[in-house]
Design a protein around this motif. Structure first.
Motif, PDB file in Angstrom:
ATOM      1  N   SER A   1     -37.520   8.887 -27.970  1.00 46.43           N
ATOM      2  CA  SER A   1     -36.525   8.936 -26.736  1.00 46.43           C
ATOM      3  C   SER A   1     -35.692  10.333 -27.180  1.00 46.43           C
ATOM      4  O   SER A   1     -35.720  10.632 -28.243  1.00 46.43           O
ATOM      5  N   ALA A   2     -34.943  10.820 -25.992  1.00 46.48           N
ATOM      6  CA  ALA A   2     -34.064  11.804 -26.134  1.00 46.48           C
ATOM      7  C   ALA A   2     -33.073  11.374 -27.360  1.00 46.48           C
ATOM      8  O   ALA A   2     -32.697  12.336 -28.147  1.00 46.48           O
ATOM      9  N   ARG A   3     -32.579  10.083 -27.206  1.00 45.02           N
ATOM     10  CA  ARG A   3     -31.484   9.722 -28.256  1.00 45.02           C
ATOM     11  C   ARG A   3     -32.116   9.883 -29.591  1.00 45.02           C
ATOM     12  O   ARG A   3     -31.505  10.453 -30.452  1.00 45.02           O
ATOM     13  N   GLN A   4     -33.243   9.435 -29.791  1.00 47.95           N
ATOM     14  CA  GLN A   4     -33.878   9.237 -30.909  1.00 47.95           C
ATOM     15  C   GLN A   4     -34.063  10.598 -31.414  1.00 47.95           C
ATOM     16  O   GLN A   4     -34.023  11.289 -32.563  1.00 47.95           O
ATOM     17  N   GLY A   5     -34.491  11.595 -30.664  1.00 53.17           N
ATOM     18  CA  GLY A   5     -34.804  12.984 -30.902  1.00 53.17           C
ATOM     19  C   GLY A   5     -33.704  13.745 -31.308  1.00 53.17           C
ATOM     20  O   GLY A   5     -34.034  14.544 -32.134  1.00 53.17           O
ATOM     21  N   ALA A   6     -32.391  13.519 -30.919  1.00 50.30           N
ATOM     22  CA  ALA A   6     -31.270  14.077 -31.189  1.00 50.30           C
ATOM     23  C   ALA A   6     -30.871  13.684 -32.746  1.00 50.30           C
ATOM     24  O   ALA A   6     -30.389  14.249 -33.575  1.00 50.30           O
TER      25      ALA A   6
END
Length: 237
Positions: free
Chosen positions: A163-168
């Motif tokens: 996810s974008a959150r995990q990617g950050a």
């Protein structure tokens, strides 16, 4: 100790190895831990407040222990936003404060935090949430080493979609930063970062950095530079 303090409706600060809990009349009103971003980081990084306004509030109202009230009364932060952010920071820090510790706890009666009253939380609710969070992390990935050690990305030819959150979070894994460092860099609660990192570890994308090699007994120590004796000291035999 906490249950005894609740029973006597104590006011003061409980000091533990990984942080502090502030109590007023037997309820927790504030929590701090070096492993979590503070309320100032959560407010300023999230855009609810700018850094200069926070400093102004601490300067003008810190000595009177009314920083929270000043932020609301001056229109810097809406009362609901402050309560929401403060409660999140409190639960975040309390998770670490109430964790396993090898040092004894101490309680200082009468101490109060400079933030002032915002919203209190019953100790029983804090304990339940701490246990729930610990169980959640264990279900995701049972190895707690990712919570405190420096982290590295694993070598994978085909990485699963995150996810974008995990990617950050993954973008900030560099072999040096810990979960706490990443949480501060992102301005996010530390527990949420622990959840993301354990999921990344379960997916095989993140692991703990190897420890630097240690010198074994009897092995020669490296001496890259010649050492000059101090002019006022005799050389050792």
């Amino acid at each position: 100790m906490l249950h005894r303090l609740v029973a006597e409706r104590a006011t003061g600060v409980l000091l533990r190895e990984h942080g502090t809990l502030y109590l007023c009349d037997g309820e927790v009103v504030h929590a701090e831990s070096p492993r979590t971003p503070g309320l100032d980081v959560l407010l300023t990084t999230g855009g609810a407040l700018d850094t200069e306004a926070w400093r102004e509030a601490v300067t003008l109202a810190g000595a009177r222990r009314r920083v929270g009230r000043y932020l609301v009364d001056s229109g810097r932060v809406a009362e609901g936003a402050l309560e929401l952010c403060h409660t999140g920071a409190l639960f975040d820090a309390a998770y670490f404060v109430l964790g396993p510790s090898g040092a004894p706890a101490r309680f200082r009666y009468g101490a109060a935090h400079w933030l002032g009253p915002v919203r209190s939380v019953p100790v029983a609710a804090l304990e339940r949430e701490t246990v729930r969070r610990r169980a959640l992390l264990h279900r995701i990935w049972s190895d707690p080493a990712t919570d405190s050690a420096p982290l590295i990305r694993t070598d994978r030819h085909a990485e699963p979609t995150v996810s974008a959150r995990q990617g950050a979070v993954l973008d900030r894994v560099d072999g040096v930063r810990t979960a706490s460092d990443i949480a501060r860099a992102l301005g996010r609660p530390a527990f949420h970062t622990l959840v993301d990192l354990r999921r990344l570890a379960a997916a095989g994308l993140v692991t703990t950095a190897p420890h630097p090699p240690t010198t074994t007994p009897g092995s020669p120590l490296p001496d890259p530079l010649p050492q000059r004796p101090h002019p006022h000291l005799s050389p050792l035999p």
